[in-house]
Design a protein around this motif. Structure first.
Motif, PDB file in Angstrom:
ATOM      1  N   SER A  74      -4.931 -14.346  -0.317  1.00 13.07           N
ATOM      2  CA  SER A  74      -6.157 -14.680   0.732  1.00 13.07           C
ATOM      3  C   SER A  74      -6.864 -13.098   1.159  1.00 13.07           C
ATOM      4  N   ARG A  75      -7.865 -13.197   1.624  1.00 12.03           N
ATOM      5  CA  ARG A  75      -8.558 -12.025   2.219  1.00 12.03           C
ATOM      6  C   ARG A  75      -7.604 -11.536   3.383  1.00 12.03           C
ATOM      7  N   ASN A  76      -7.513 -10.235   3.396  1.00 15.97           N
ATOM      8  CA  ASN A  76      -6.361  -9.449   4.259  1.00 15.97           C
ATOM      9  C   ASN A  76      -6.966  -8.258   4.909  1.00 15.97           C
ATOM     10  N   PHE A  77      -6.516  -7.775   5.966  1.00 21.66           N
ATOM     11  CA  PHE A  77      -6.862  -6.607   6.391  1.00 21.66           C
ATOM     12  C   PHE A  77      -5.403  -6.076   7.115  1.00 21.66           C
ATOM     13  N   TRP A  78      -4.920  -5.105   6.666  1.00 23.29           N
ATOM     14  CA  TRP A  78      -3.440  -4.641   6.968  1.00 23.29           C
ATOM     15  C   TRP A  78      -3.661  -3.264   7.878  1.00 23.29           C
ATOM     16  N   VAL A  79      -2.729  -3.195   8.709  1.00 19.53           N
ATOM     17  CA  VAL A  79      -2.718  -1.978   9.576  1.00 19.53           C
ATOM     18  C   VAL A  79      -1.292  -1.429   9.768  1.00 19.53           C
ATOM     19  N   TYR A  80      -0.972  -0.397   9.205  1.00 22.67           N
ATOM     20  CA  TYR A  80       0.501   0.230   9.196  1.00 22.67           C
ATOM     21  C   TYR A  80       0.534   0.899  10.451  1.00 22.67           C
ATOM     22  N   ASP A 224     -19.162   3.580  10.742  1.00 24.37           N
ATOM     23  CA  ASP A 224     -20.304   4.546  10.881  1.00 24.37           C
ATOM     24  C   ASP A 224     -20.754   4.940   9.415  1.00 24.37           C
ATOM     25  N   GLY A 225     -20.062   4.263   8.396  1.00 28.28           N
ATOM     26  CA  GLY A 225     -20.607   4.088   6.935  1.00 28.28           C
ATOM     27  C   GLY A 225     -19.573   5.026   6.315  1.00 28.28           C
ATOM     28  N   SER A 226     -18.458   5.621   6.868  1.00 18.08           N
ATOM     29  CA  SER A 226     -17.749   6.289   6.152  1.00 18.08           C
ATOM     30  C   SER A 226     -16.777   5.768   4.855  1.00 18.08           C
ATOM     31  N   GLN A 227     -16.801   6.478   3.820  1.00 17.20           N
ATOM     32  CA  GLN A 227     -16.015   5.765   2.708  1.00 17.20           C
ATOM     33  C   GLN A 227     -14.418   5.720   2.945  1.00 17.20           C
ATOM     34  N   PRO A 228     -14.061   4.435   1.986  1.00 18.96           N
ATOM     35  CA  PRO A 228     -12.301   4.581   2.088  1.00 18.96           C
ATOM     36  C   PRO A 228     -12.046   5.845   1.434  1.00 18.96           C
ATOM     37  N   VAL A 229     -10.621   6.140   1.675  1.00 17.57           N
ATOM     38  CA  VAL A 229     -10.034   7.325   0.912  1.00 17.57           C
ATOM     39  C   VAL A 229      -9.300   7.179  -0.204  1.00 17.57           C
ATOM     40  N   GLY A 230      -9.213   5.765  -0.782  1.00 19.60           N
ATOM     41  CA  GLY A 230      -8.405   5.568  -1.967  1.00 19.60           C
ATOM     42  C   GLY A 230      -8.273   3.877  -2.058  1.00 19.60           C
ATOM     43  N   PHE A 238      -0.301  -2.925  -6.682  1.00 20.83           N
ATOM     44  CA  PHE A 238      -0.530  -3.081  -5.206  1.00 20.83           C
ATOM     45  C   PHE A 238       0.691  -3.702  -4.527  1.00 20.83           C
ATOM     46  N   ILE A 239       1.110  -4.742  -5.049  1.00 17.94           N
ATOM     47  CA  ILE A 239       2.136  -5.538  -4.481  1.00 17.94           C
ATOM     48  C   ILE A 239       3.654  -4.926  -4.958  1.00 17.94           C
ATOM     49  N   GLY A 240       3.619  -4.317  -5.920  1.00  9.58           N
ATOM     50  CA  GLY A 240       4.962  -3.597  -6.293  1.00  9.58           C
ATOM     51  C   GLY A 240       5.899  -4.546  -7.010  1.00  9.58           C
ATOM     52  N   GLU A 241       6.883  -3.951  -7.569  1.00  9.95           N
ATOM     53  CA  GLU A 241       7.940  -4.918  -8.189  1.00  9.95           C
ATOM     54  C   GLU A 241       8.623  -5.724  -7.246  1.00  9.95           C
ATOM     55  N   GLY A 242       8.615  -6.995  -7.276  1.00  7.64           N
ATOM     56  CA  GLY A 242       9.403  -7.970  -6.292  1.00  7.64           C
ATOM     57  C   GLY A 242       8.701  -8.315  -5.094  1.00  7.64           C
ATOM     58  N   ILE A 252       3.681  -1.856   3.013  1.00  9.23           N
ATOM     59  CA  ILE A 252       5.016  -1.893   3.710  1.00  9.23           C
ATOM     60  C   ILE A 252       5.719  -0.554   3.687  1.00  9.23           C
ATOM     61  N   LEU A 253       5.372   0.310   2.424  1.00 14.40           N
ATOM     62  CA  LEU A 253       5.754   1.672   2.584  1.00 14.40           C
ATOM     63  C   LEU A 253       4.689   2.766   2.822  1.00 14.40           C
ATOM     64  N   ASN A 254       3.646   2.170   3.197  1.00 12.32           N
ATOM     65  CA  ASN A 254       2.301   3.137   3.461  1.00 12.32           C
ATOM     66  C   ASN A 254       2.176   4.042   2.323  1.00 12.32           C
ATOM     67  N   THR A 255       2.328   3.674   1.094  1.00 13.16           N
ATOM     68  CA  THR A 255       2.058   4.695  -0.129  1.00 13.16           C
ATOM     69  C   THR A 255       0.500   4.951  -0.136  1.00 13.16           C
ATOM     70  N   THR A 256       0.526   6.279  -0.723  1.00 15.60           N
ATOM     71  CA  THR A 256      -0.605   7.073  -1.013  1.00 15.60           C
ATOM     72  C   THR A 256      -1.201   6.287  -2.174  1.00 15.60           C
ATOM     73  N   PRO A 257      -2.469   6.013  -2.323  1.00 13.98           N
ATOM     74  CA  PRO A 257      -3.063   5.409  -3.420  1.00 13.98           C
ATOM     75  C   PRO A 257      -3.218   6.325  -4.678  1.00 13.98           C
ATOM     76  N   GLU A 258      -3.003   6.024  -5.853  1.00 12.27           N
ATOM     77  CA  GLU A 258      -3.136   6.768  -7.016  1.00 12.27           C
ATOM     78  C   GLU A 258      -4.369   7.364  -7.191  1.00 12.27           C
ATOM     79  N   ILE A 259      -5.513   6.112  -6.926  1.00 11.45           N
ATOM     80  CA  ILE A 259      -6.878   6.535  -7.093  1.00 11.45           C
ATOM     81  C   ILE A 259      -7.526   6.931  -5.681  1.00 11.45           C
ATOM     82  N   GLY A 260      -7.642   8.160  -5.485  1.00 16.41           N
ATOM     83  CA  GLY A 260      -8.345   8.802  -4.359  1.00 16.41           C
ATOM     84  C   GLY A 260      -9.740   8.256  -3.741  1.00 16.41           C
ATOM     85  N   LYS A 261     -10.230   9.036  -3.040  1.00 16.47           N
ATOM     86  CA  LYS A 261     -11.416   9.092  -2.535  1.00 16.47           C
ATOM     87  C   LYS A 261     -12.403   9.398  -3.435  1.00 16.47           C
ATOM     88  N   GLY A 262     -13.697   8.557  -3.758  1.00 17.35           N
ATOM     89  CA  GLY A 262     -14.578   8.547  -4.658  1.00 17.35           C
ATOM     90  C   GLY A 262     -14.311   7.756  -5.770  1.00 17.35           C
TER      91      GLY A 262
END
Length: 912
Positions: A74-80, A224-230, A238-242, A252-262
């Motif tokens: 589904s659509r989702n919006f997560w907050v860590y 304000d129009g600022s871009q995502p950071v990753g 995204f969901i990980g093994e299991g 859940i682990l608040n991992t840093t995206p491999e694909i960064g800003k831009g």
């Protein structure tokens, strides 16, 4: 949390806005978001639902109603939340679902209007409130917008890391199971500065493996129009093994995206997800921060920069939301009711929008409507026009004209409507099937148009006929047909043949007269209005629609006489073959002779075998009218004498059907009473039921079909599967076409009672449907009419139902009595005491003669129908000379056309 306490929706504004506490405590709720450009979305209180532009172009996974609570996609919006962990602003996490029955569950409030949806969700333990607003902007862009506003509701600062996630299915619904993995290998996934886009290499569906151009994307920005950071573009990563979409590793682990800003990193061959990571923020108590998410479908690669310039900021979102609200309000407020019940008036606004929704969605693309591939059927075209005549009358003339191009020369018609005006298809997968009721509806709708407009010239316009390989009402195939010549009927010399609209109408109502079964009623064929009666194609007969066709024949006869008196029309010009269907120049068929009728019909089929000579004959209009009237009166006498069921207790009703064994379906049997509501509605609505029969029918309906729990059942319990009648009886009793309260037929029953002067009884019928639909504890639906109410009282198949058109039509033309009479305005109110306000007033705002009117009824004495008469009428303050009887008044069309078009005019009617 007291889960036993069920809060119903409450209206909060004047434009249908409503609020519902804890909406996620009710299953199966969904809300439509759509625009005229073809974007069709659905959203639930937990942001489930789908977004699509058609059967082959789903942005999110296609779903059925059970998926709303079982699927994790589904659509989702997560907050860590730093120090506290992950929380879904949509309420859609494994942890929140597990806590649903506990005191730590979220508090949620739904607010909605035309056509926007907002859920405010709070969790005191996390210290966060999220307000999520969703809508599809009016216009032609295929986009859905979502704004999320996070607020710190705690007493200390909190640090949040937000992630927006929308699964990107990006292909045809046909691939949901067949080739699900294989089609993911076609995915070409692109990341840019604002999000993730998918353009599959091929379209891999029943149309063949063609190069695909359609693109699907999920993009986002801070308020304000600022871009995502990753970005997280690959679902399995995204969901990980299991992991899963309701408990994804990246959140859940608040991992840093491999694909960064831009962005700028492209991937291929995987299931895609629009995962957008935003920069971490710290909010002080009471502080807010907003994000905008844009879901888009385009016919080629998406111009992301232009898209986000238009949609990707809070200011733009808010402005577009107000524009969209105003767009839908303008549509809905073309018709407004004011009665003594303001909630009922607001509820009617949602009924008013339902015909528009069906025009845009067809019969598909909402969770309960999972059986369709898009588009509308033949019957839908004509019944939806009933509402359009009231809401959007300027468009109806061309729609009606185009629709008649779907009629075949054998009196049947195409059953599937294409995308373009006048485009028709025989049926899904070329199935040879005829619904016997289809020919009855066009005249009913056209007659309403003629009464509203006075446009009798419409009947003399010439239109083509539809032709395919099916002939003789799909009993034969034309093996000689050259399909490359197109789908227009041609003459023997190869020219495209056109006949008047009147000729089309006559053909559709004359052919069935001869197409009878062994009891001299019209054959059921593939089914009638009740699609569930689909197993009586050989010997089944529809008595119900025999009465409808008979009423049409009589009304067409009267219309021909009107053509003569008002237009000086002395002749009717028809294809020469159609003389066989009339007794003007033929030896009259013995109408009691079934074989005689069959012989005449066979002669007609042989004379017009998927082509015509092209020669026309000119027949005396009075003789044709006489012929139609004689046919109608014969049927009326036949039905009253041969199809009347006399009950032992003195009640009586009409038998509605014969099954495929040639047996009468309705009556009193050893195992109990068998009765259908359909079998009573059409004799009542037309002329078949004699006046003295009506009270007996009403008593029989109340005794055998009225259920205090679910209202007027479509039929009594027949007992067991009826394989000689239809699939409907395979359904459990009390569900869908087998004994549920089917809104469409219930409203037509109410309409019929109003037409025959049984106003108190008609009001009782409509009031029962309103009470059932708004009893949220049982119905569990948002405002509006469901297709049916099941045995538990739950509203089923919401939004897309022809019953909305019929209720709107009934309220305007029967209850408030604002109707046309060959172009003149006829006022004939049938209001009851409960419908007047505390000042004795009831009013309606509507359109007539391309002018806007507010018709105000003021009762100065009795409020009960039958005890008041029209005492006086004023138009913009000036007295109108009364014409017609004391129960009605007519304002000539010429007086209305003299009025300005730029203002709303007020008609005040004093009832005394």
């Amino acid at each position: 949390m007291d889960r036993k306490k069920i809060h119903g929706f409450e209206f909060t504004g004047k434009d249908g806005e409503f609020k519902l506490q804890q909406p996620d405590h009710s299953s199966f709720l969904y809300f439509p978001l759509v625009n005229e450009g073809g974007m069709m979305s659905t959203v639930t209180p937990k942001l489930h639902g789908q977004a699509t532009t058609g059967h082959n172009t789903f942005l999110t996974p296609p779903l059925s109603v059970e998926d709303l609570h079982n699927s994790r996609a589904s659509r989702n919006f997560w907050v860590y939340v730093e120090g506290k962990g992950a929380w879904s602003a949509a309420g859609n996490s494994a942890k929140q679902n597990a806590a649903f029955y506990t005191s730590s569950a979220d508090d949620a409030v739904l607010e909605a209007g035309f056509l926007w949806h907002r859920v405010t969700r709070s969790n005191s333990e996390m210290g966060v409130t999220a307000e999520i607003t969703s809508f599809v902007p009016s216009g032609n862009d295929k986009v859905e917008l979502m704004k999320v506003t996070l607020t710190n509701i705690g007493t200390e600062k909190i640090t949040l890391t937000p992630t927006a996630v929308v699964p990107l299915y990006a292909r045809s619904a046909d691939d949901l199971r067949d080739h699900r993995h294989v089609t993911s290998l076609l995915n070409r996934i692109y990341t840019s500065a604002y999000g993730v886009e998918v353009q599959p290499a091929l379209s891999f569906d029943e149309r063949g493996h063609r190069v695909n151009h359609t693109s699907y994307g999920v993009f986002g920005a801070e308020g304000d129009g600022s871009q995502p950071v990753g970005f997280f573009p690959i679902q399995e990563e995204f969901i990980g093994e299991g992991g899963s979409l309701d408990w994804p590793e990246a959140v859940i682990l608040n991992t840093t995206p491999e694909i960064g800003k831009g962005g700028g990193v492209d991937r291929e061959g995987y299931e895609a997800v629009g995962g957008l990571r935003f920069a971490s923020i710290t909010l002080s108590p009471g502080e807010k921060h907003s994000y905008v998410v844009v879901m888009a479908i385009d016919s080629d690669r998406i111009n992301v920069e232009a898209l986000m310039n238009k949609y990707g900021a809070s200011e733009a979102f808010d402005q577009l939301l107000e524009e969209t609200k105003a767009f839908w309000a303008d549509k809905v407020n073309m018709v407004e009711f004011h009665t003594g019940d303001s909630d009922a008036d607001q509820w009617m606004k949602w009924v008013t929008i339902q015909p528009v929704l069906r025009r845009l969605y067809g019969n598909s693309f909402l969770p309960y409507h999972d059986y369709g591939r898009g588009g509308r059927g033949w019957r839908d075209l004509w019944q939806d026009c009933l509402a359009l005549l009231i809401m959007e009358p300027a468009e109806v003339r061309s729609l009606l004209f185009n629709n008649y191009a779907g009629v075949r020369i054998d009196g049947s018609n195409a059953t599937i409507i294409g995308q373009q005006p006048g485009e028709f298809i025989a049926d899904r997968n070329n199935i040879p099937r005829v619904w016997m009721d289809h020919g009855a509806w066009p005249f009913l709708t056209t007659m309403l148009y003629l009464d509203q407009s006075g446009d009798l010239d419409f009947l003399l316009l010439e239109q083509t006929y539809f032709r395919d390989t099916f002939m003789s009402r799909c009993k034969e195939r034309d093996t000689s047909l050259d399909t490359s010549a197109g789908s227009d009927l041609r003459t023997a010399s190869g020219e495209i043949y056109k006949g008047t609209i009147l000729e089309h109408i006559l053909l559709q109502n004359l052919v069935p007269f001869f197409n009878v079964g062994e009891h001299n009623n019209i054959l059921l064929e593939g089914a009638d209005w009740n699609d569930g009666l689909d197993m009586g194609a050989d010997r089944g007969e529809s008595v119900a629609f025999t009465s409808f066709y008979a009423s049409n024949l009589l009304d067409i006869s009267r219309m021909l006489r009107t053509l003569k008196t008002s237009k000086g029309q002395e002749k009717v010009e028809l294809a020469e073959e159609m003389q066989l269907l009339l007794d003007t120049l033929n030896e009259r068929v013995d109408y009691g002779s079934i074989s005689g009728k069959h012989e005449r019909l066979d002669r007609y089929y042989a004379a017009a075998p998927n082509k015509v000579s092209g020669v026309r004959v000119s027949l005396d209009i009075e003789k044709v009218a006489d012929d139609l009237e004689q046919k109608a009166e014969w049927i009326f006498n036949h039905l009253r004498n041969n199809e009347w069921v006399q009950s032992e207790n003195g009640d009586g009703w009409f038998n509605g059907y014969y099954n495929n064994d040639g047996e009468r379906v309705e009556g009193e049997f050893s195992e109990g009473v068998r009765m259908t509501l359909t079998g009573q509605v059409f004799p009542l609505m037309g002329h078949a039921a004699a006046p003295e029969q009506i009270p007996h029918i009403i008593a029989a309906v109340d005794r055998n079909l009225l259920d205090d729990k679910i209202g007027y059942r479509l039929n009594s319990r027949f007992g067991g599967i009826q394989q000689n009648l239809g699939r409907a009886f395979g359904f459990a009793f009390g569900h869908k076409e087998n004994g549920a309260m089917f809104s469409h037929m219930t409203i037509m029953y109410g309409n019929a009672l109003y037409k025959r002067g049984y106003v108190k009884e008609g009001h009782k019928v409509l009031e029962s449907l309103y009470n059932l639909s708004t009893d949220f504890a049982k119905a569990r639906i948002y405002p509006g009419i469901p297709e049916y109410i099941n045995e538990q009282g739950r509203g089923m198949y919401t939004y897309l139902t022809g019953s909305a058109s019929w209720l709107l039509l009934t309220m305007v033309t029967e209850v408030f009595g604002v109707k046309g009479k060959l172009g003149d305005l006829l006022l004939e109110p049938k209001l009851v005491k409960e419908q007047f306000d505390s000042e004795g007033k009831a009013s309606i705002k509507t359109i007539f003669a391309d002018r806007e009117f507010e018709v105000v009824y003021k009762a100065t004495g009795s409020f009960n129908y039958g005890e008041y008469q029209i005492h006086s009428v004023t138009l913009n303050g000036s007295e109108v000379t009364l014409q017609c009887g004391s129960g009605s008044a007519i304002i000539p069309r010429e007086d209305l056309l003299a009025l300005q078009t730029e203002k709303r005019h007020v008609i005040e009617v004093t009832l005394a």
